[in-house]
Design an enzyme around this catalytic site. Structure first.
Site, PDB file in Angstrom:
ATOM      1  N   TYR A 459       1.003  -1.039  -0.094  1.00  0.00           N
ATOM      2  CA  TYR A 459      -0.084  -0.292  -0.409  1.00  0.00           C
ATOM      3  C   TYR A 459       1.034   1.447  -0.220  1.00  0.00           C
ATOM      4  O   TYR A 459       0.752   2.552   0.835  1.00  0.00           O
ATOM      5  CB  TYR A 459      -1.110   0.170   0.871  1.00  0.00           C
ATOM      6  CG  TYR A 459      -1.662  -1.216   1.134  1.00  0.00           C
ATOM      7  CD1 TYR A 459      -2.069  -1.760   0.178  1.00  0.00           C
ATOM      8  CD2 TYR A 459      -1.464  -1.976   2.796  1.00  0.00           C
ATOM      9  CE1 TYR A 459      -2.839  -3.186   0.340  1.00  0.00           C
ATOM     10  CE2 TYR A 459      -2.561  -3.162   3.037  1.00  0.00           C
ATOM     11  CZ  TYR A 459      -3.215  -3.675   1.425  1.00  0.00           C
ATOM     12  OH  TYR A 459      -3.998  -5.028   1.742  1.00  0.00           O
ATOM     13  N   HIS A 460       2.099   1.236  -0.614  1.00  0.00           N
ATOM     14  CA  HIS A 460       2.901   2.476  -1.327  1.00  0.00           C
ATOM     15  C   HIS A 460       3.208   2.886  -2.673  1.00  0.00           C
ATOM     16  O   HIS A 460       4.009   3.056  -2.605  1.00  0.00           O
ATOM     17  CB  HIS A 460       4.289   2.060  -0.453  1.00  0.00           C
ATOM     18  CG  HIS A 460       4.120   1.548   0.909  1.00  0.00           C
ATOM     19  ND1 HIS A 460       5.666   1.274   0.949  1.00  0.00           N
ATOM     20  CD2 HIS A 460       3.406   1.674   1.860  1.00  0.00           C
ATOM     21  CE1 HIS A 460       5.262   0.827   2.500  1.00  0.00           C
ATOM     22  NE2 HIS A 460       3.746   1.166   2.843  1.00  0.00           N
TER      23      HIS A 460
END
Length: 524
Positions: A459-460
């Site tokens: 989730y970057h």
């Protein structure tokens, strides 16, 4: 006017409204963070995938034909309100690399003051860390016996202990620094927004779905949005700043006619500014999973299914400690897949818990440990494009994971490093077997195939409104959108390259630096 009350947007709202000469309108599609689970650290396991607080994006079918979940915050504080709480800045080389790409003013020495300005570290003030800032950063030590064993195993495997992965050297094993204040989540909203809500020149609108930016004579003039189905139009007296994140900001630019003209026309959007790089250059950290079954060790898997959970609830209620004060990882490891590399290219996240469905599934029924390796600087590039001209329609997300051979090699190396750690004496007596990918999966090709199926996003996402000194970049080094006056982007989407670590701390830094530049330009 600021679109998006996420990690960068909350910082902007705080810093810009500190000058009473400026009126600030902050628009956020989500609501207020009233649910207690949003403030209890371990609550991210429930809130991250909740449609009440997350956009719950999904990628197009990618590795193994799978769609991967991409939660993004839809609440005040954005993803900082639902993330895993880790505070990692990356390496000096990341920012010096941005500068070499033409991003003047974004070297490590340039951005360090903004990291220090925002930070309230639980450690002494020093040249690399700040105290007294809005964002609390703490360094929990020895949260769980299995986590302590893991640290010892890393040292036995030749990985040095590093008390501060945000210090002069990143390499080593460390207890994870977190954005937490005495056991309570410190989000961008609680840190930067809550203390200034009463300012007369700051107006916050929640539930505001932004539909686009109006452009007249080459200048951004207004923002169109809906609240409860009612249309509104806010005219900008000064500037419009998009802080909607690596998915939302390029989507809004494209909906406003800024992007690849042919692609916009294909979905019925009139092109206003030709900027083909909008939505491209998408990068993300992809983690595989190495899950081990342990002998009974009071892992989270065991605790949640036993009377011990009541003791953990009591411990958190009375002392703000224990399991409920845990972040997404107790331990982080930064290491090199090849000793010839100048700096770490692998990050491992470790937690004394496991789930066979990494993206939001229930904890496994056996005592479990997870070590999740990811490549820090992937070479693969994806894109975000419009699905339609409807602002409510989720965009098309194509991560293009592991398309670069170097990414494949690094991820396999990360799995092998994880296995080497688990085999050390500090853990060997409690590790029963490797559940995923399984001890029988050994050849590099088999490990890669397994990783393709087991891997998930960390989730970057970044890079979709790339900053640069070249004319093709979406924004210039002062974050101004090329081709449109009065419009900037300030969030993780402006990163030209993904930093070597978790992205929440850099997003907050971007908000700090953007605010300083905006105020400086306003003074003229």
């Amino acid at each position: 006017m600021i679109v998006g009350a996420g990690s960068a947007g909350c910082v902007l709202a705080n810093r810009l409204s500190a000058d009473p000469r400026h009126r600030v309108l902050l628009l956020e599609a989500g609501g207020k963070a009233r649910n207690p689970l949003l403030h209890i650290p371990i609550g991210f396991g429930k809130t991250m995938h909740s449609p009440h607080y997350s956009w719950n994006f999904e990628t197009e079918p990618d590795l193994g034909g799978r769609r991967r979940k991409w939660p993004r915050g839809k609440v005040l504080g954005g993803s900082s309100t639902i993330n895993g709480l880790l505070y990692i800045r990356g390496q000096r080389e990341d920012y010096d690399g941005w500068r070499q790409l033409g991003c003047t003013g974004w070297s490590y020495d340039d951005v360090l003051p903004y990291y220090r300005r925002s930070q309230d570290s639980d450690r002494a003030d020093d040249p690399l860390h700040g105290s007294g800032g809005p964002l609390r950063v703490e360094h929990p030590q020895g949260q769980h016996p299995v986590s302590s064993r893991f640290v010892d195993a890393c040292v036995q495997a030749g990985i040095p202990y590093n008390d501060d992965p945000n210090g002069a050297v990143q390499e080593g094993v460390a207890y994870a620094p977190v954005t937490m204040r005495r056991g309570v989540r410190c989000s961008a909203a609680t840190a930067f927004l809550d203390p200034v809500r009463t300012r007369g020149n700051l107006h916050i609108v929640t539930g505001a779905l932004v539909e686009g930016v109006d452009i007249a004579d080459g200048r951004a003039t207004a923002v169109r949005y809906r609240v409860g189905g009612v249309a509104h139009r806010a005219v900008a007296l000064e500037e419009i700043i998009l802080s909607a994140g690596a998915i939302g900001s390029p989507q809004l630019l494209m909906l406003s006619g800024i992007g690849d003209g042919d692609a916009l026309a294909a979905v019925g959007v009139e092109a206003r500014v030709q900027s083909p790089d909008v939505g491209r250059n998408l990068q993300d950290h992809l983690a595989s999973m190495v899950i081990a079954s342990l002998t009974p060790s009071a892992t989270f898997n065991e605790v949640v299914r036993s009377p011990a959970i009541l003791g953990q609830m009591w411990r958190y209620a009375t002392a703000r400690g224990g399991m409920f004060a845990s972040a997404a990882a107790h331990v982080v490891v930064f290491c090199r897949s090849d000793t010839r590399l100048a700096s770490p290219d692998i990050q491992l996240h470790m937690l004394p818990a496991s789930t066979s469905d990494y993206a939001g599934g229930d904890l496994d029924r056996f005592p479990g440990l997870t070590c999740a390796p990811c490549q820090l600087r992937p070479e693969s590039r994806g894109e975000v494009t419009l699905r339609s001209a409807d602002p409510a329609a989720p965009p098309v997300i194509r991560p293009n994971y592991l398309s670069a051979p170097a990414d494949q090699e690094a991820l396999v190396a990360g799995i092998r490093i994880s296995r080497r750690i688990l085999a050390q004496p500090a853990l060997a007596d409690i590790v029963e077997r490797e559940v995923m990918p399984g001890a029988d999966v050994e050849a590099s090709a088999s490990l890669l195939a397994s990783a393709a199926m087991l891997s998930e996003s960390v989730y970057h996402p970044v890079g979709t409104c790339r900053m640069g000194g070249d004319p093709a970049s979406v924004v210039d080094p002062r974050l101004r959108v090329r081709g449109v006056a009065g419009l900037r982007v300030a969030d993780a989407s402006i990163m030209p390259r993904l930093i070597s670590g978790n992205t929440n701390a850099p997003a907050i830094m971007i908000g700090e630096k953007a605010a300083a530049m905006i105020l400086e330009d306003a003074r003229g």
